[in-house]
Enzyme design. Structure first.
Site, short mmCIF file in Angstrom:
data_model
loop_
_atom_site.label_atom_id
_atom_site.label_comp_id
_atom_site.label_asym_id
_atom_site.label_seq_id
_atom_site.Cartn_x
_atom_site.Cartn_y
_atom_site.Cartn_z
N ASN A 188 12.80 23.90 10.61
CA ASN A 188 12.90 25.28 10.12
C ASN A 188 11.57 25.58 9.45
O ASN A 188 11.42 25.45 8.24
CB ASN A 188 14.06 25.43 9.13
CG ASN A 188 14.17 26.84 8.59
OD1 ASN A 188 13.53 27.76 9.08
ND2 ASN A 188 14.96 27.00 7.54
N PRO A 189 10.58 26.00 10.23
CA PRO A 189 9.22 26.16 9.70
C PRO A 189 9.06 27.51 9.00
O PRO A 189 9.91 28.39 9.12
CB PRO A 189 8.36 26.11 10.96
CG PRO A 189 9.23 26.78 11.98
CD PRO A 189 10.64 26.34 11.66
N PHE A 228 12.78 25.69 -0.74
CA PHE A 228 13.46 26.73 0.01
C PHE A 228 14.96 26.48 -0.04
O PHE A 228 15.43 25.37 0.22
CB PHE A 228 12.96 26.72 1.46
CG PHE A 228 13.48 27.84 2.31
CD1 PHE A 228 12.89 29.10 2.24
CD2 PHE A 228 14.53 27.64 3.19
CE1 PHE A 228 13.36 30.14 3.04
CE2 PHE A 228 15.00 28.68 3.98
CZ PHE A 228 14.40 29.92 3.90
#
Length: 297
Positions: free
Chosen positions: A204-205, A105
């Site tokens: 930050n899932p 990500f």
């Protein structure tokens, strides 16, 4: 005497002309900041910073044939909506420059406020060597920001994606923070040896609901789905985070969770029902709700 058969050498391409054309291509492709991206790609191709690039624009800089061709290839990739960071191979996060690419990500500017909330809580911890845990660290952005900006803390980071972990490991090695530890482990089982000793848990899932496909092609097509989607309501991983953080944190410890702008209220309700105190939601620099904090009882 000039050889009439000699092939004339084309003059160097004016840098400003190439950048104007590149920005026009990116604008037609829907890129949000076409001129900025064009300049960043030109700086990448030339191996210089954006400031030096802008100085060359003022002084009438040019591009050689190879540089011009490399820039046009990079612009073509960006026009296809491949993320800028995948083309340059790096992403800026606070004071850090992180290596990123397919499988991890890409850290976003809005996550910097999440890191700041965790840093503030870590600095305020009433212990000379507070412990922080970053669950699902991805590129390592939050964990490495904490480790480098709060050097008296010990920071532990968990990641369970093989593809992402390759980038995480590289970033931990590049930054070289001696107080940062990386582990390949699922966040639900992370760091049992730290149970009850941690001052800050941050994450930050994945929080996008399964049915809410992101609008931006850079996100939809290139960010790993495991880092995006969090179940029917987007909160499946948040529920696991709540349980894990209750295990890890000491009483009075702080949980910091990034989320979507409409998820503050349901996350506060979820955490309060699980026994957390003082659940509060915080905006990012665009004034959109971005993170919720809570205190372990």
């Amino acid at each position: 005497m000039t050889d009439p058969a000699a092939t004339p050498v084309p003059p160097p391409a004016p840098l400003t002309t190439e950048l104007d054309a590149a920005a026009a291509v990116l604008s037609r492709s829907g890129v949000e900041d076409p001129r900025v991206d064009a300049e960043l790609l030109a700086a990448h191709v030339l191996g210089i910073g954006r400031g030096e690039l802008q100085a060359r624009l003022v002084t009438g800089g040019t591009l050689g044939d190879d540089e011009r061709d490399a820039l046009r290839r990079a612009i073509e990739r960006r026009a296809s909506r491949e993320p800028l960071q995948h083309i340059t191979g790096v992403a800026a996060f606070r004071h850090l420059e992180l290596r990123v690419g397919p499988g991890v990500f890409v850290p976003r500017p809005e996550t910097e406020i999440v890191a700041q909330l965790a840093i503030d809580a870590l600095v305020a911890a009433a212990t000379p060597e507070p412990i922080a845990v970053d669950l699902g660290t991805g590129s390592g952005a939050i964990a490495l920001a904490l480790a480098t900006e709060v050097p008296h803390a010990r920071v532990h980071a968990a990641e369970n994606s093989v593809d992402a972990f390759l980038w995480t490991r590289e970033n931990f090695d590049r930054v070289g923070a001696p107080n940062a530890r990386l582990a390949f482990i699922d966040l639900a089982e992370a760091f049992p040896e730290l149970d009850g000793a941690v001052s800050v848990v941050v994450s930050n899932p994945p929080y996008v609901p399964d049915g809410a496909v992101p609008r931006d092609p850079e996100v939809r097509l290139y960010d790993p789905p495991a880092a995006l989607y969090g179940g029917a309501d987007g909160l499946d991983v948040v529920r696991v985070l709540s349980d894990t953080a209750l295990r890890l944190l000491h009483p009075g410890g702080t949980l910091v969770i990034e989320h979507g702008e409409w998820q503050g209220a349901p996350i506060r309700d979820l955490l309060t029902a699980a026994g957390w105190r003082s659940a509060a939601t915080h905006p990012d620099l665009t004034l959109r709700d971005r993170a919720t904090t809570a205190v372990r009882p």
